[in-house]
Structures are given as C-alpha cells and as structure tokens.
Design a protein around this motif. Structure first.
Motif, PDB file in Angstrom:
ATOM      1  N   LEU A 173       3.175  -5.752   7.346  1.00 30.17           N
ATOM      2  CA  LEU A 173       2.731  -4.419   7.740  1.00 30.17           C
ATOM      3  C   LEU A 173       2.572  -3.541   6.511  1.00 30.17           C
ATOM      4  N   PRO A 174       1.712  -2.526   6.587  1.00 32.21           N
ATOM      5  CA  PRO A 174       1.526  -1.622   5.432  1.00 32.21           C
ATOM      6  C   PRO A 174       2.829  -0.944   5.046  1.00 32.21           C
ATOM      7  N   GLN A 175       3.096  -0.893   3.763  1.00 32.22           N
ATOM      8  CA  GLN A 175       4.315  -0.256   3.269  1.00 32.22           C
ATOM      9  C   GLN A 175       4.034   1.138   2.709  1.00 32.22           C
ATOM     10  N   ASP A 176       2.777   1.496   2.554  1.00 31.77           N
ATOM     11  CA  ASP A 176       2.434   2.730   1.852  1.00 31.77           C
ATOM     12  C   ASP A 176       1.627   3.705   2.697  1.00 31.77           C
ATOM     13  N   ARG A 177       1.538   3.451   3.980  1.00 38.47           N
ATOM     14  CA  ARG A 177       0.799   4.364   4.841  1.00 38.47           C
ATOM     15  C   ARG A 177       1.333   4.254   6.258  1.00 38.47           C
ATOM     16  N   THR A 178       1.014   5.247   7.044  1.00 40.52           N
ATOM     17  CA  THR A 178       1.392   5.182   8.449  1.00 40.52           C
ATOM     18  C   THR A 178       0.397   4.302   9.194  1.00 40.52           C
ATOM     19  N   PHE A 179       0.808   3.802  10.321  1.00 40.98           N
ATOM     20  CA  PHE A 179      -0.068   2.987  11.147  1.00 40.98           C
ATOM     21  C   PHE A 179       0.406   3.055  12.585  1.00 40.98           C
ATOM     22  N   GLN A 180      -0.452   2.653  13.479  1.00 37.51           N
ATOM     23  CA  GLN A 180      -0.094   2.589  14.884  1.00 37.51           C
ATOM     24  C   GLN A 180       0.076   1.138  15.282  1.00 37.51           C
ATOM     25  N   ALA A 181       0.934   0.908  16.240  1.00 43.16           N
ATOM     26  CA  ALA A 181       1.249  -0.450  16.664  1.00 43.16           C
ATOM     27  C   ALA A 181       0.004  -1.222  17.094  1.00 43.16           C
ATOM     28  N   VAL A 182      -0.980  -0.550  17.658  1.00 49.58           N
ATOM     29  CA  VAL A 182      -2.177  -1.250  18.135  1.00 49.58           C
ATOM     30  C   VAL A 182      -2.995  -1.859  16.992  1.00 49.58           C
TER      31      VAL A 182
END
Length: 162
Positions: free
Chosen positions: A135-144
């Motif tokens: 998963l990205p470590q440097d930005r926000t993301f959504q589960a979808v």
C-alpha cells in the motif's frame, strides 16, 4: 486541547504495567490523556496505576467487572476527550514518539486511520513487522483503490490511531 486519548485495558498485568505506563506517560506528544480501564483485575495493577495517576493528572481510571478487552476498550472510548484515539496493551511498551508521529501524519494527510510498524519481542528475540507493504506509504488512499490488499494482514488495534 487533548490531541490523543490512549486507552489501556488492564487485567492482571502487575509485572508489566510499569513499563507500559512509563512508555505512555513519557510520550513526546504531551497533549494526551491515558484512560486505564481496570477490567476486574485481581492483582496489584490498580494500585500501581493509582500511584502513577497521583503524579500525572493525564491518567484517568475506570473500574469495571471483568468483561474482556473489547468491552474495556469500548468503555474507555466513551470517556475519551481526544481528537484521536489510540490503544496500548498493558503488557506492551511503545516508542516515545509513537503518538506524536501518528498524530502528525493523521493531521498531515487528514486521515481517519494511521498505522505504525511494530516489533514483537518473544523468547528473547525481536522480530520487526511492517504491515501493508504493498500500500502507498506517502499518500492517503481509499480502501476501494486496493481491495486485494486491504485487511489481508492481521488486524490489531494497538498500532493505529483512529
């Protein structure tokens, strides 16, 4: 302003509780409250926590009959005044900057949940765990965005800020 409410369910952990409390009370983020939920503990855990609370007004104590960690955590949440909530188990200790780093990242990314890596000490051996490596470590993301990776790792409450 209380930035983080740290909830600690406590049941018969007198041999570990001092190290846990030391690591929480010495956090580099000072705007915290520490809610210790005594879950029907029969040993000296309550007495030890009361000694700490006499010296640190950020410690709050809630006593209840033994109902298990989940209910103890939920009852602690009901008392929480912090902007975010974190959990520490009473037989663990945490890095002194853990909640400051989690809080700063939560604010920076306007995140609902932030997670840290952790180390597991067992039988005099230490193993590091880094969850969600895909998963990205440097930005926000959504589960979808990453449904194949979300909830694939074991989920624990104590390495996160909510």
């Amino acid at each position: 302003m209380t930035k983080v409410s740290i909830i600690m369910p406590v049941y018969n952990v007198e041999e570990f509780i001092k190290e846990a409390l030391d690591s929480v009370t010495h956090q580099t983020l000072s705007e915290i409250e520490i809610i210790c939920v005594i879950d029907g503990s029969k040993d000296n855990s309550l007495k030890i926590i009361e000694e700490y609370a006499a010296k640190d007004s950020r410690i709050k104590i809630l006593e209840q009959e033994n109902q298990g960690q989940g209910i103890a955590r939920n009852n602690g949440i009901k008392l929480a005044q912090g902007e975010y909530i974190g959990f520490v188990d009473p037989d663990d200790y945490i890095e002194l900057n853990m909640f400051e780093e989690l809080y700063n990242n939560a604010k920076k990314f306007d995140a609902d949940v932030v997670e840290s890596n952790y180390k597991l000490a067992k039988n005099n051996k230490i193993k590091s765990y880094r969850y969600a490596t895909k998963l990205p470590q440097d930005r926000t993301f959504q589960a979808v965005e990453f449904p194949e990776y979300i909830f694939q790792d074991p989920m624990v409450p104590w390495n996160k800020l909510y």
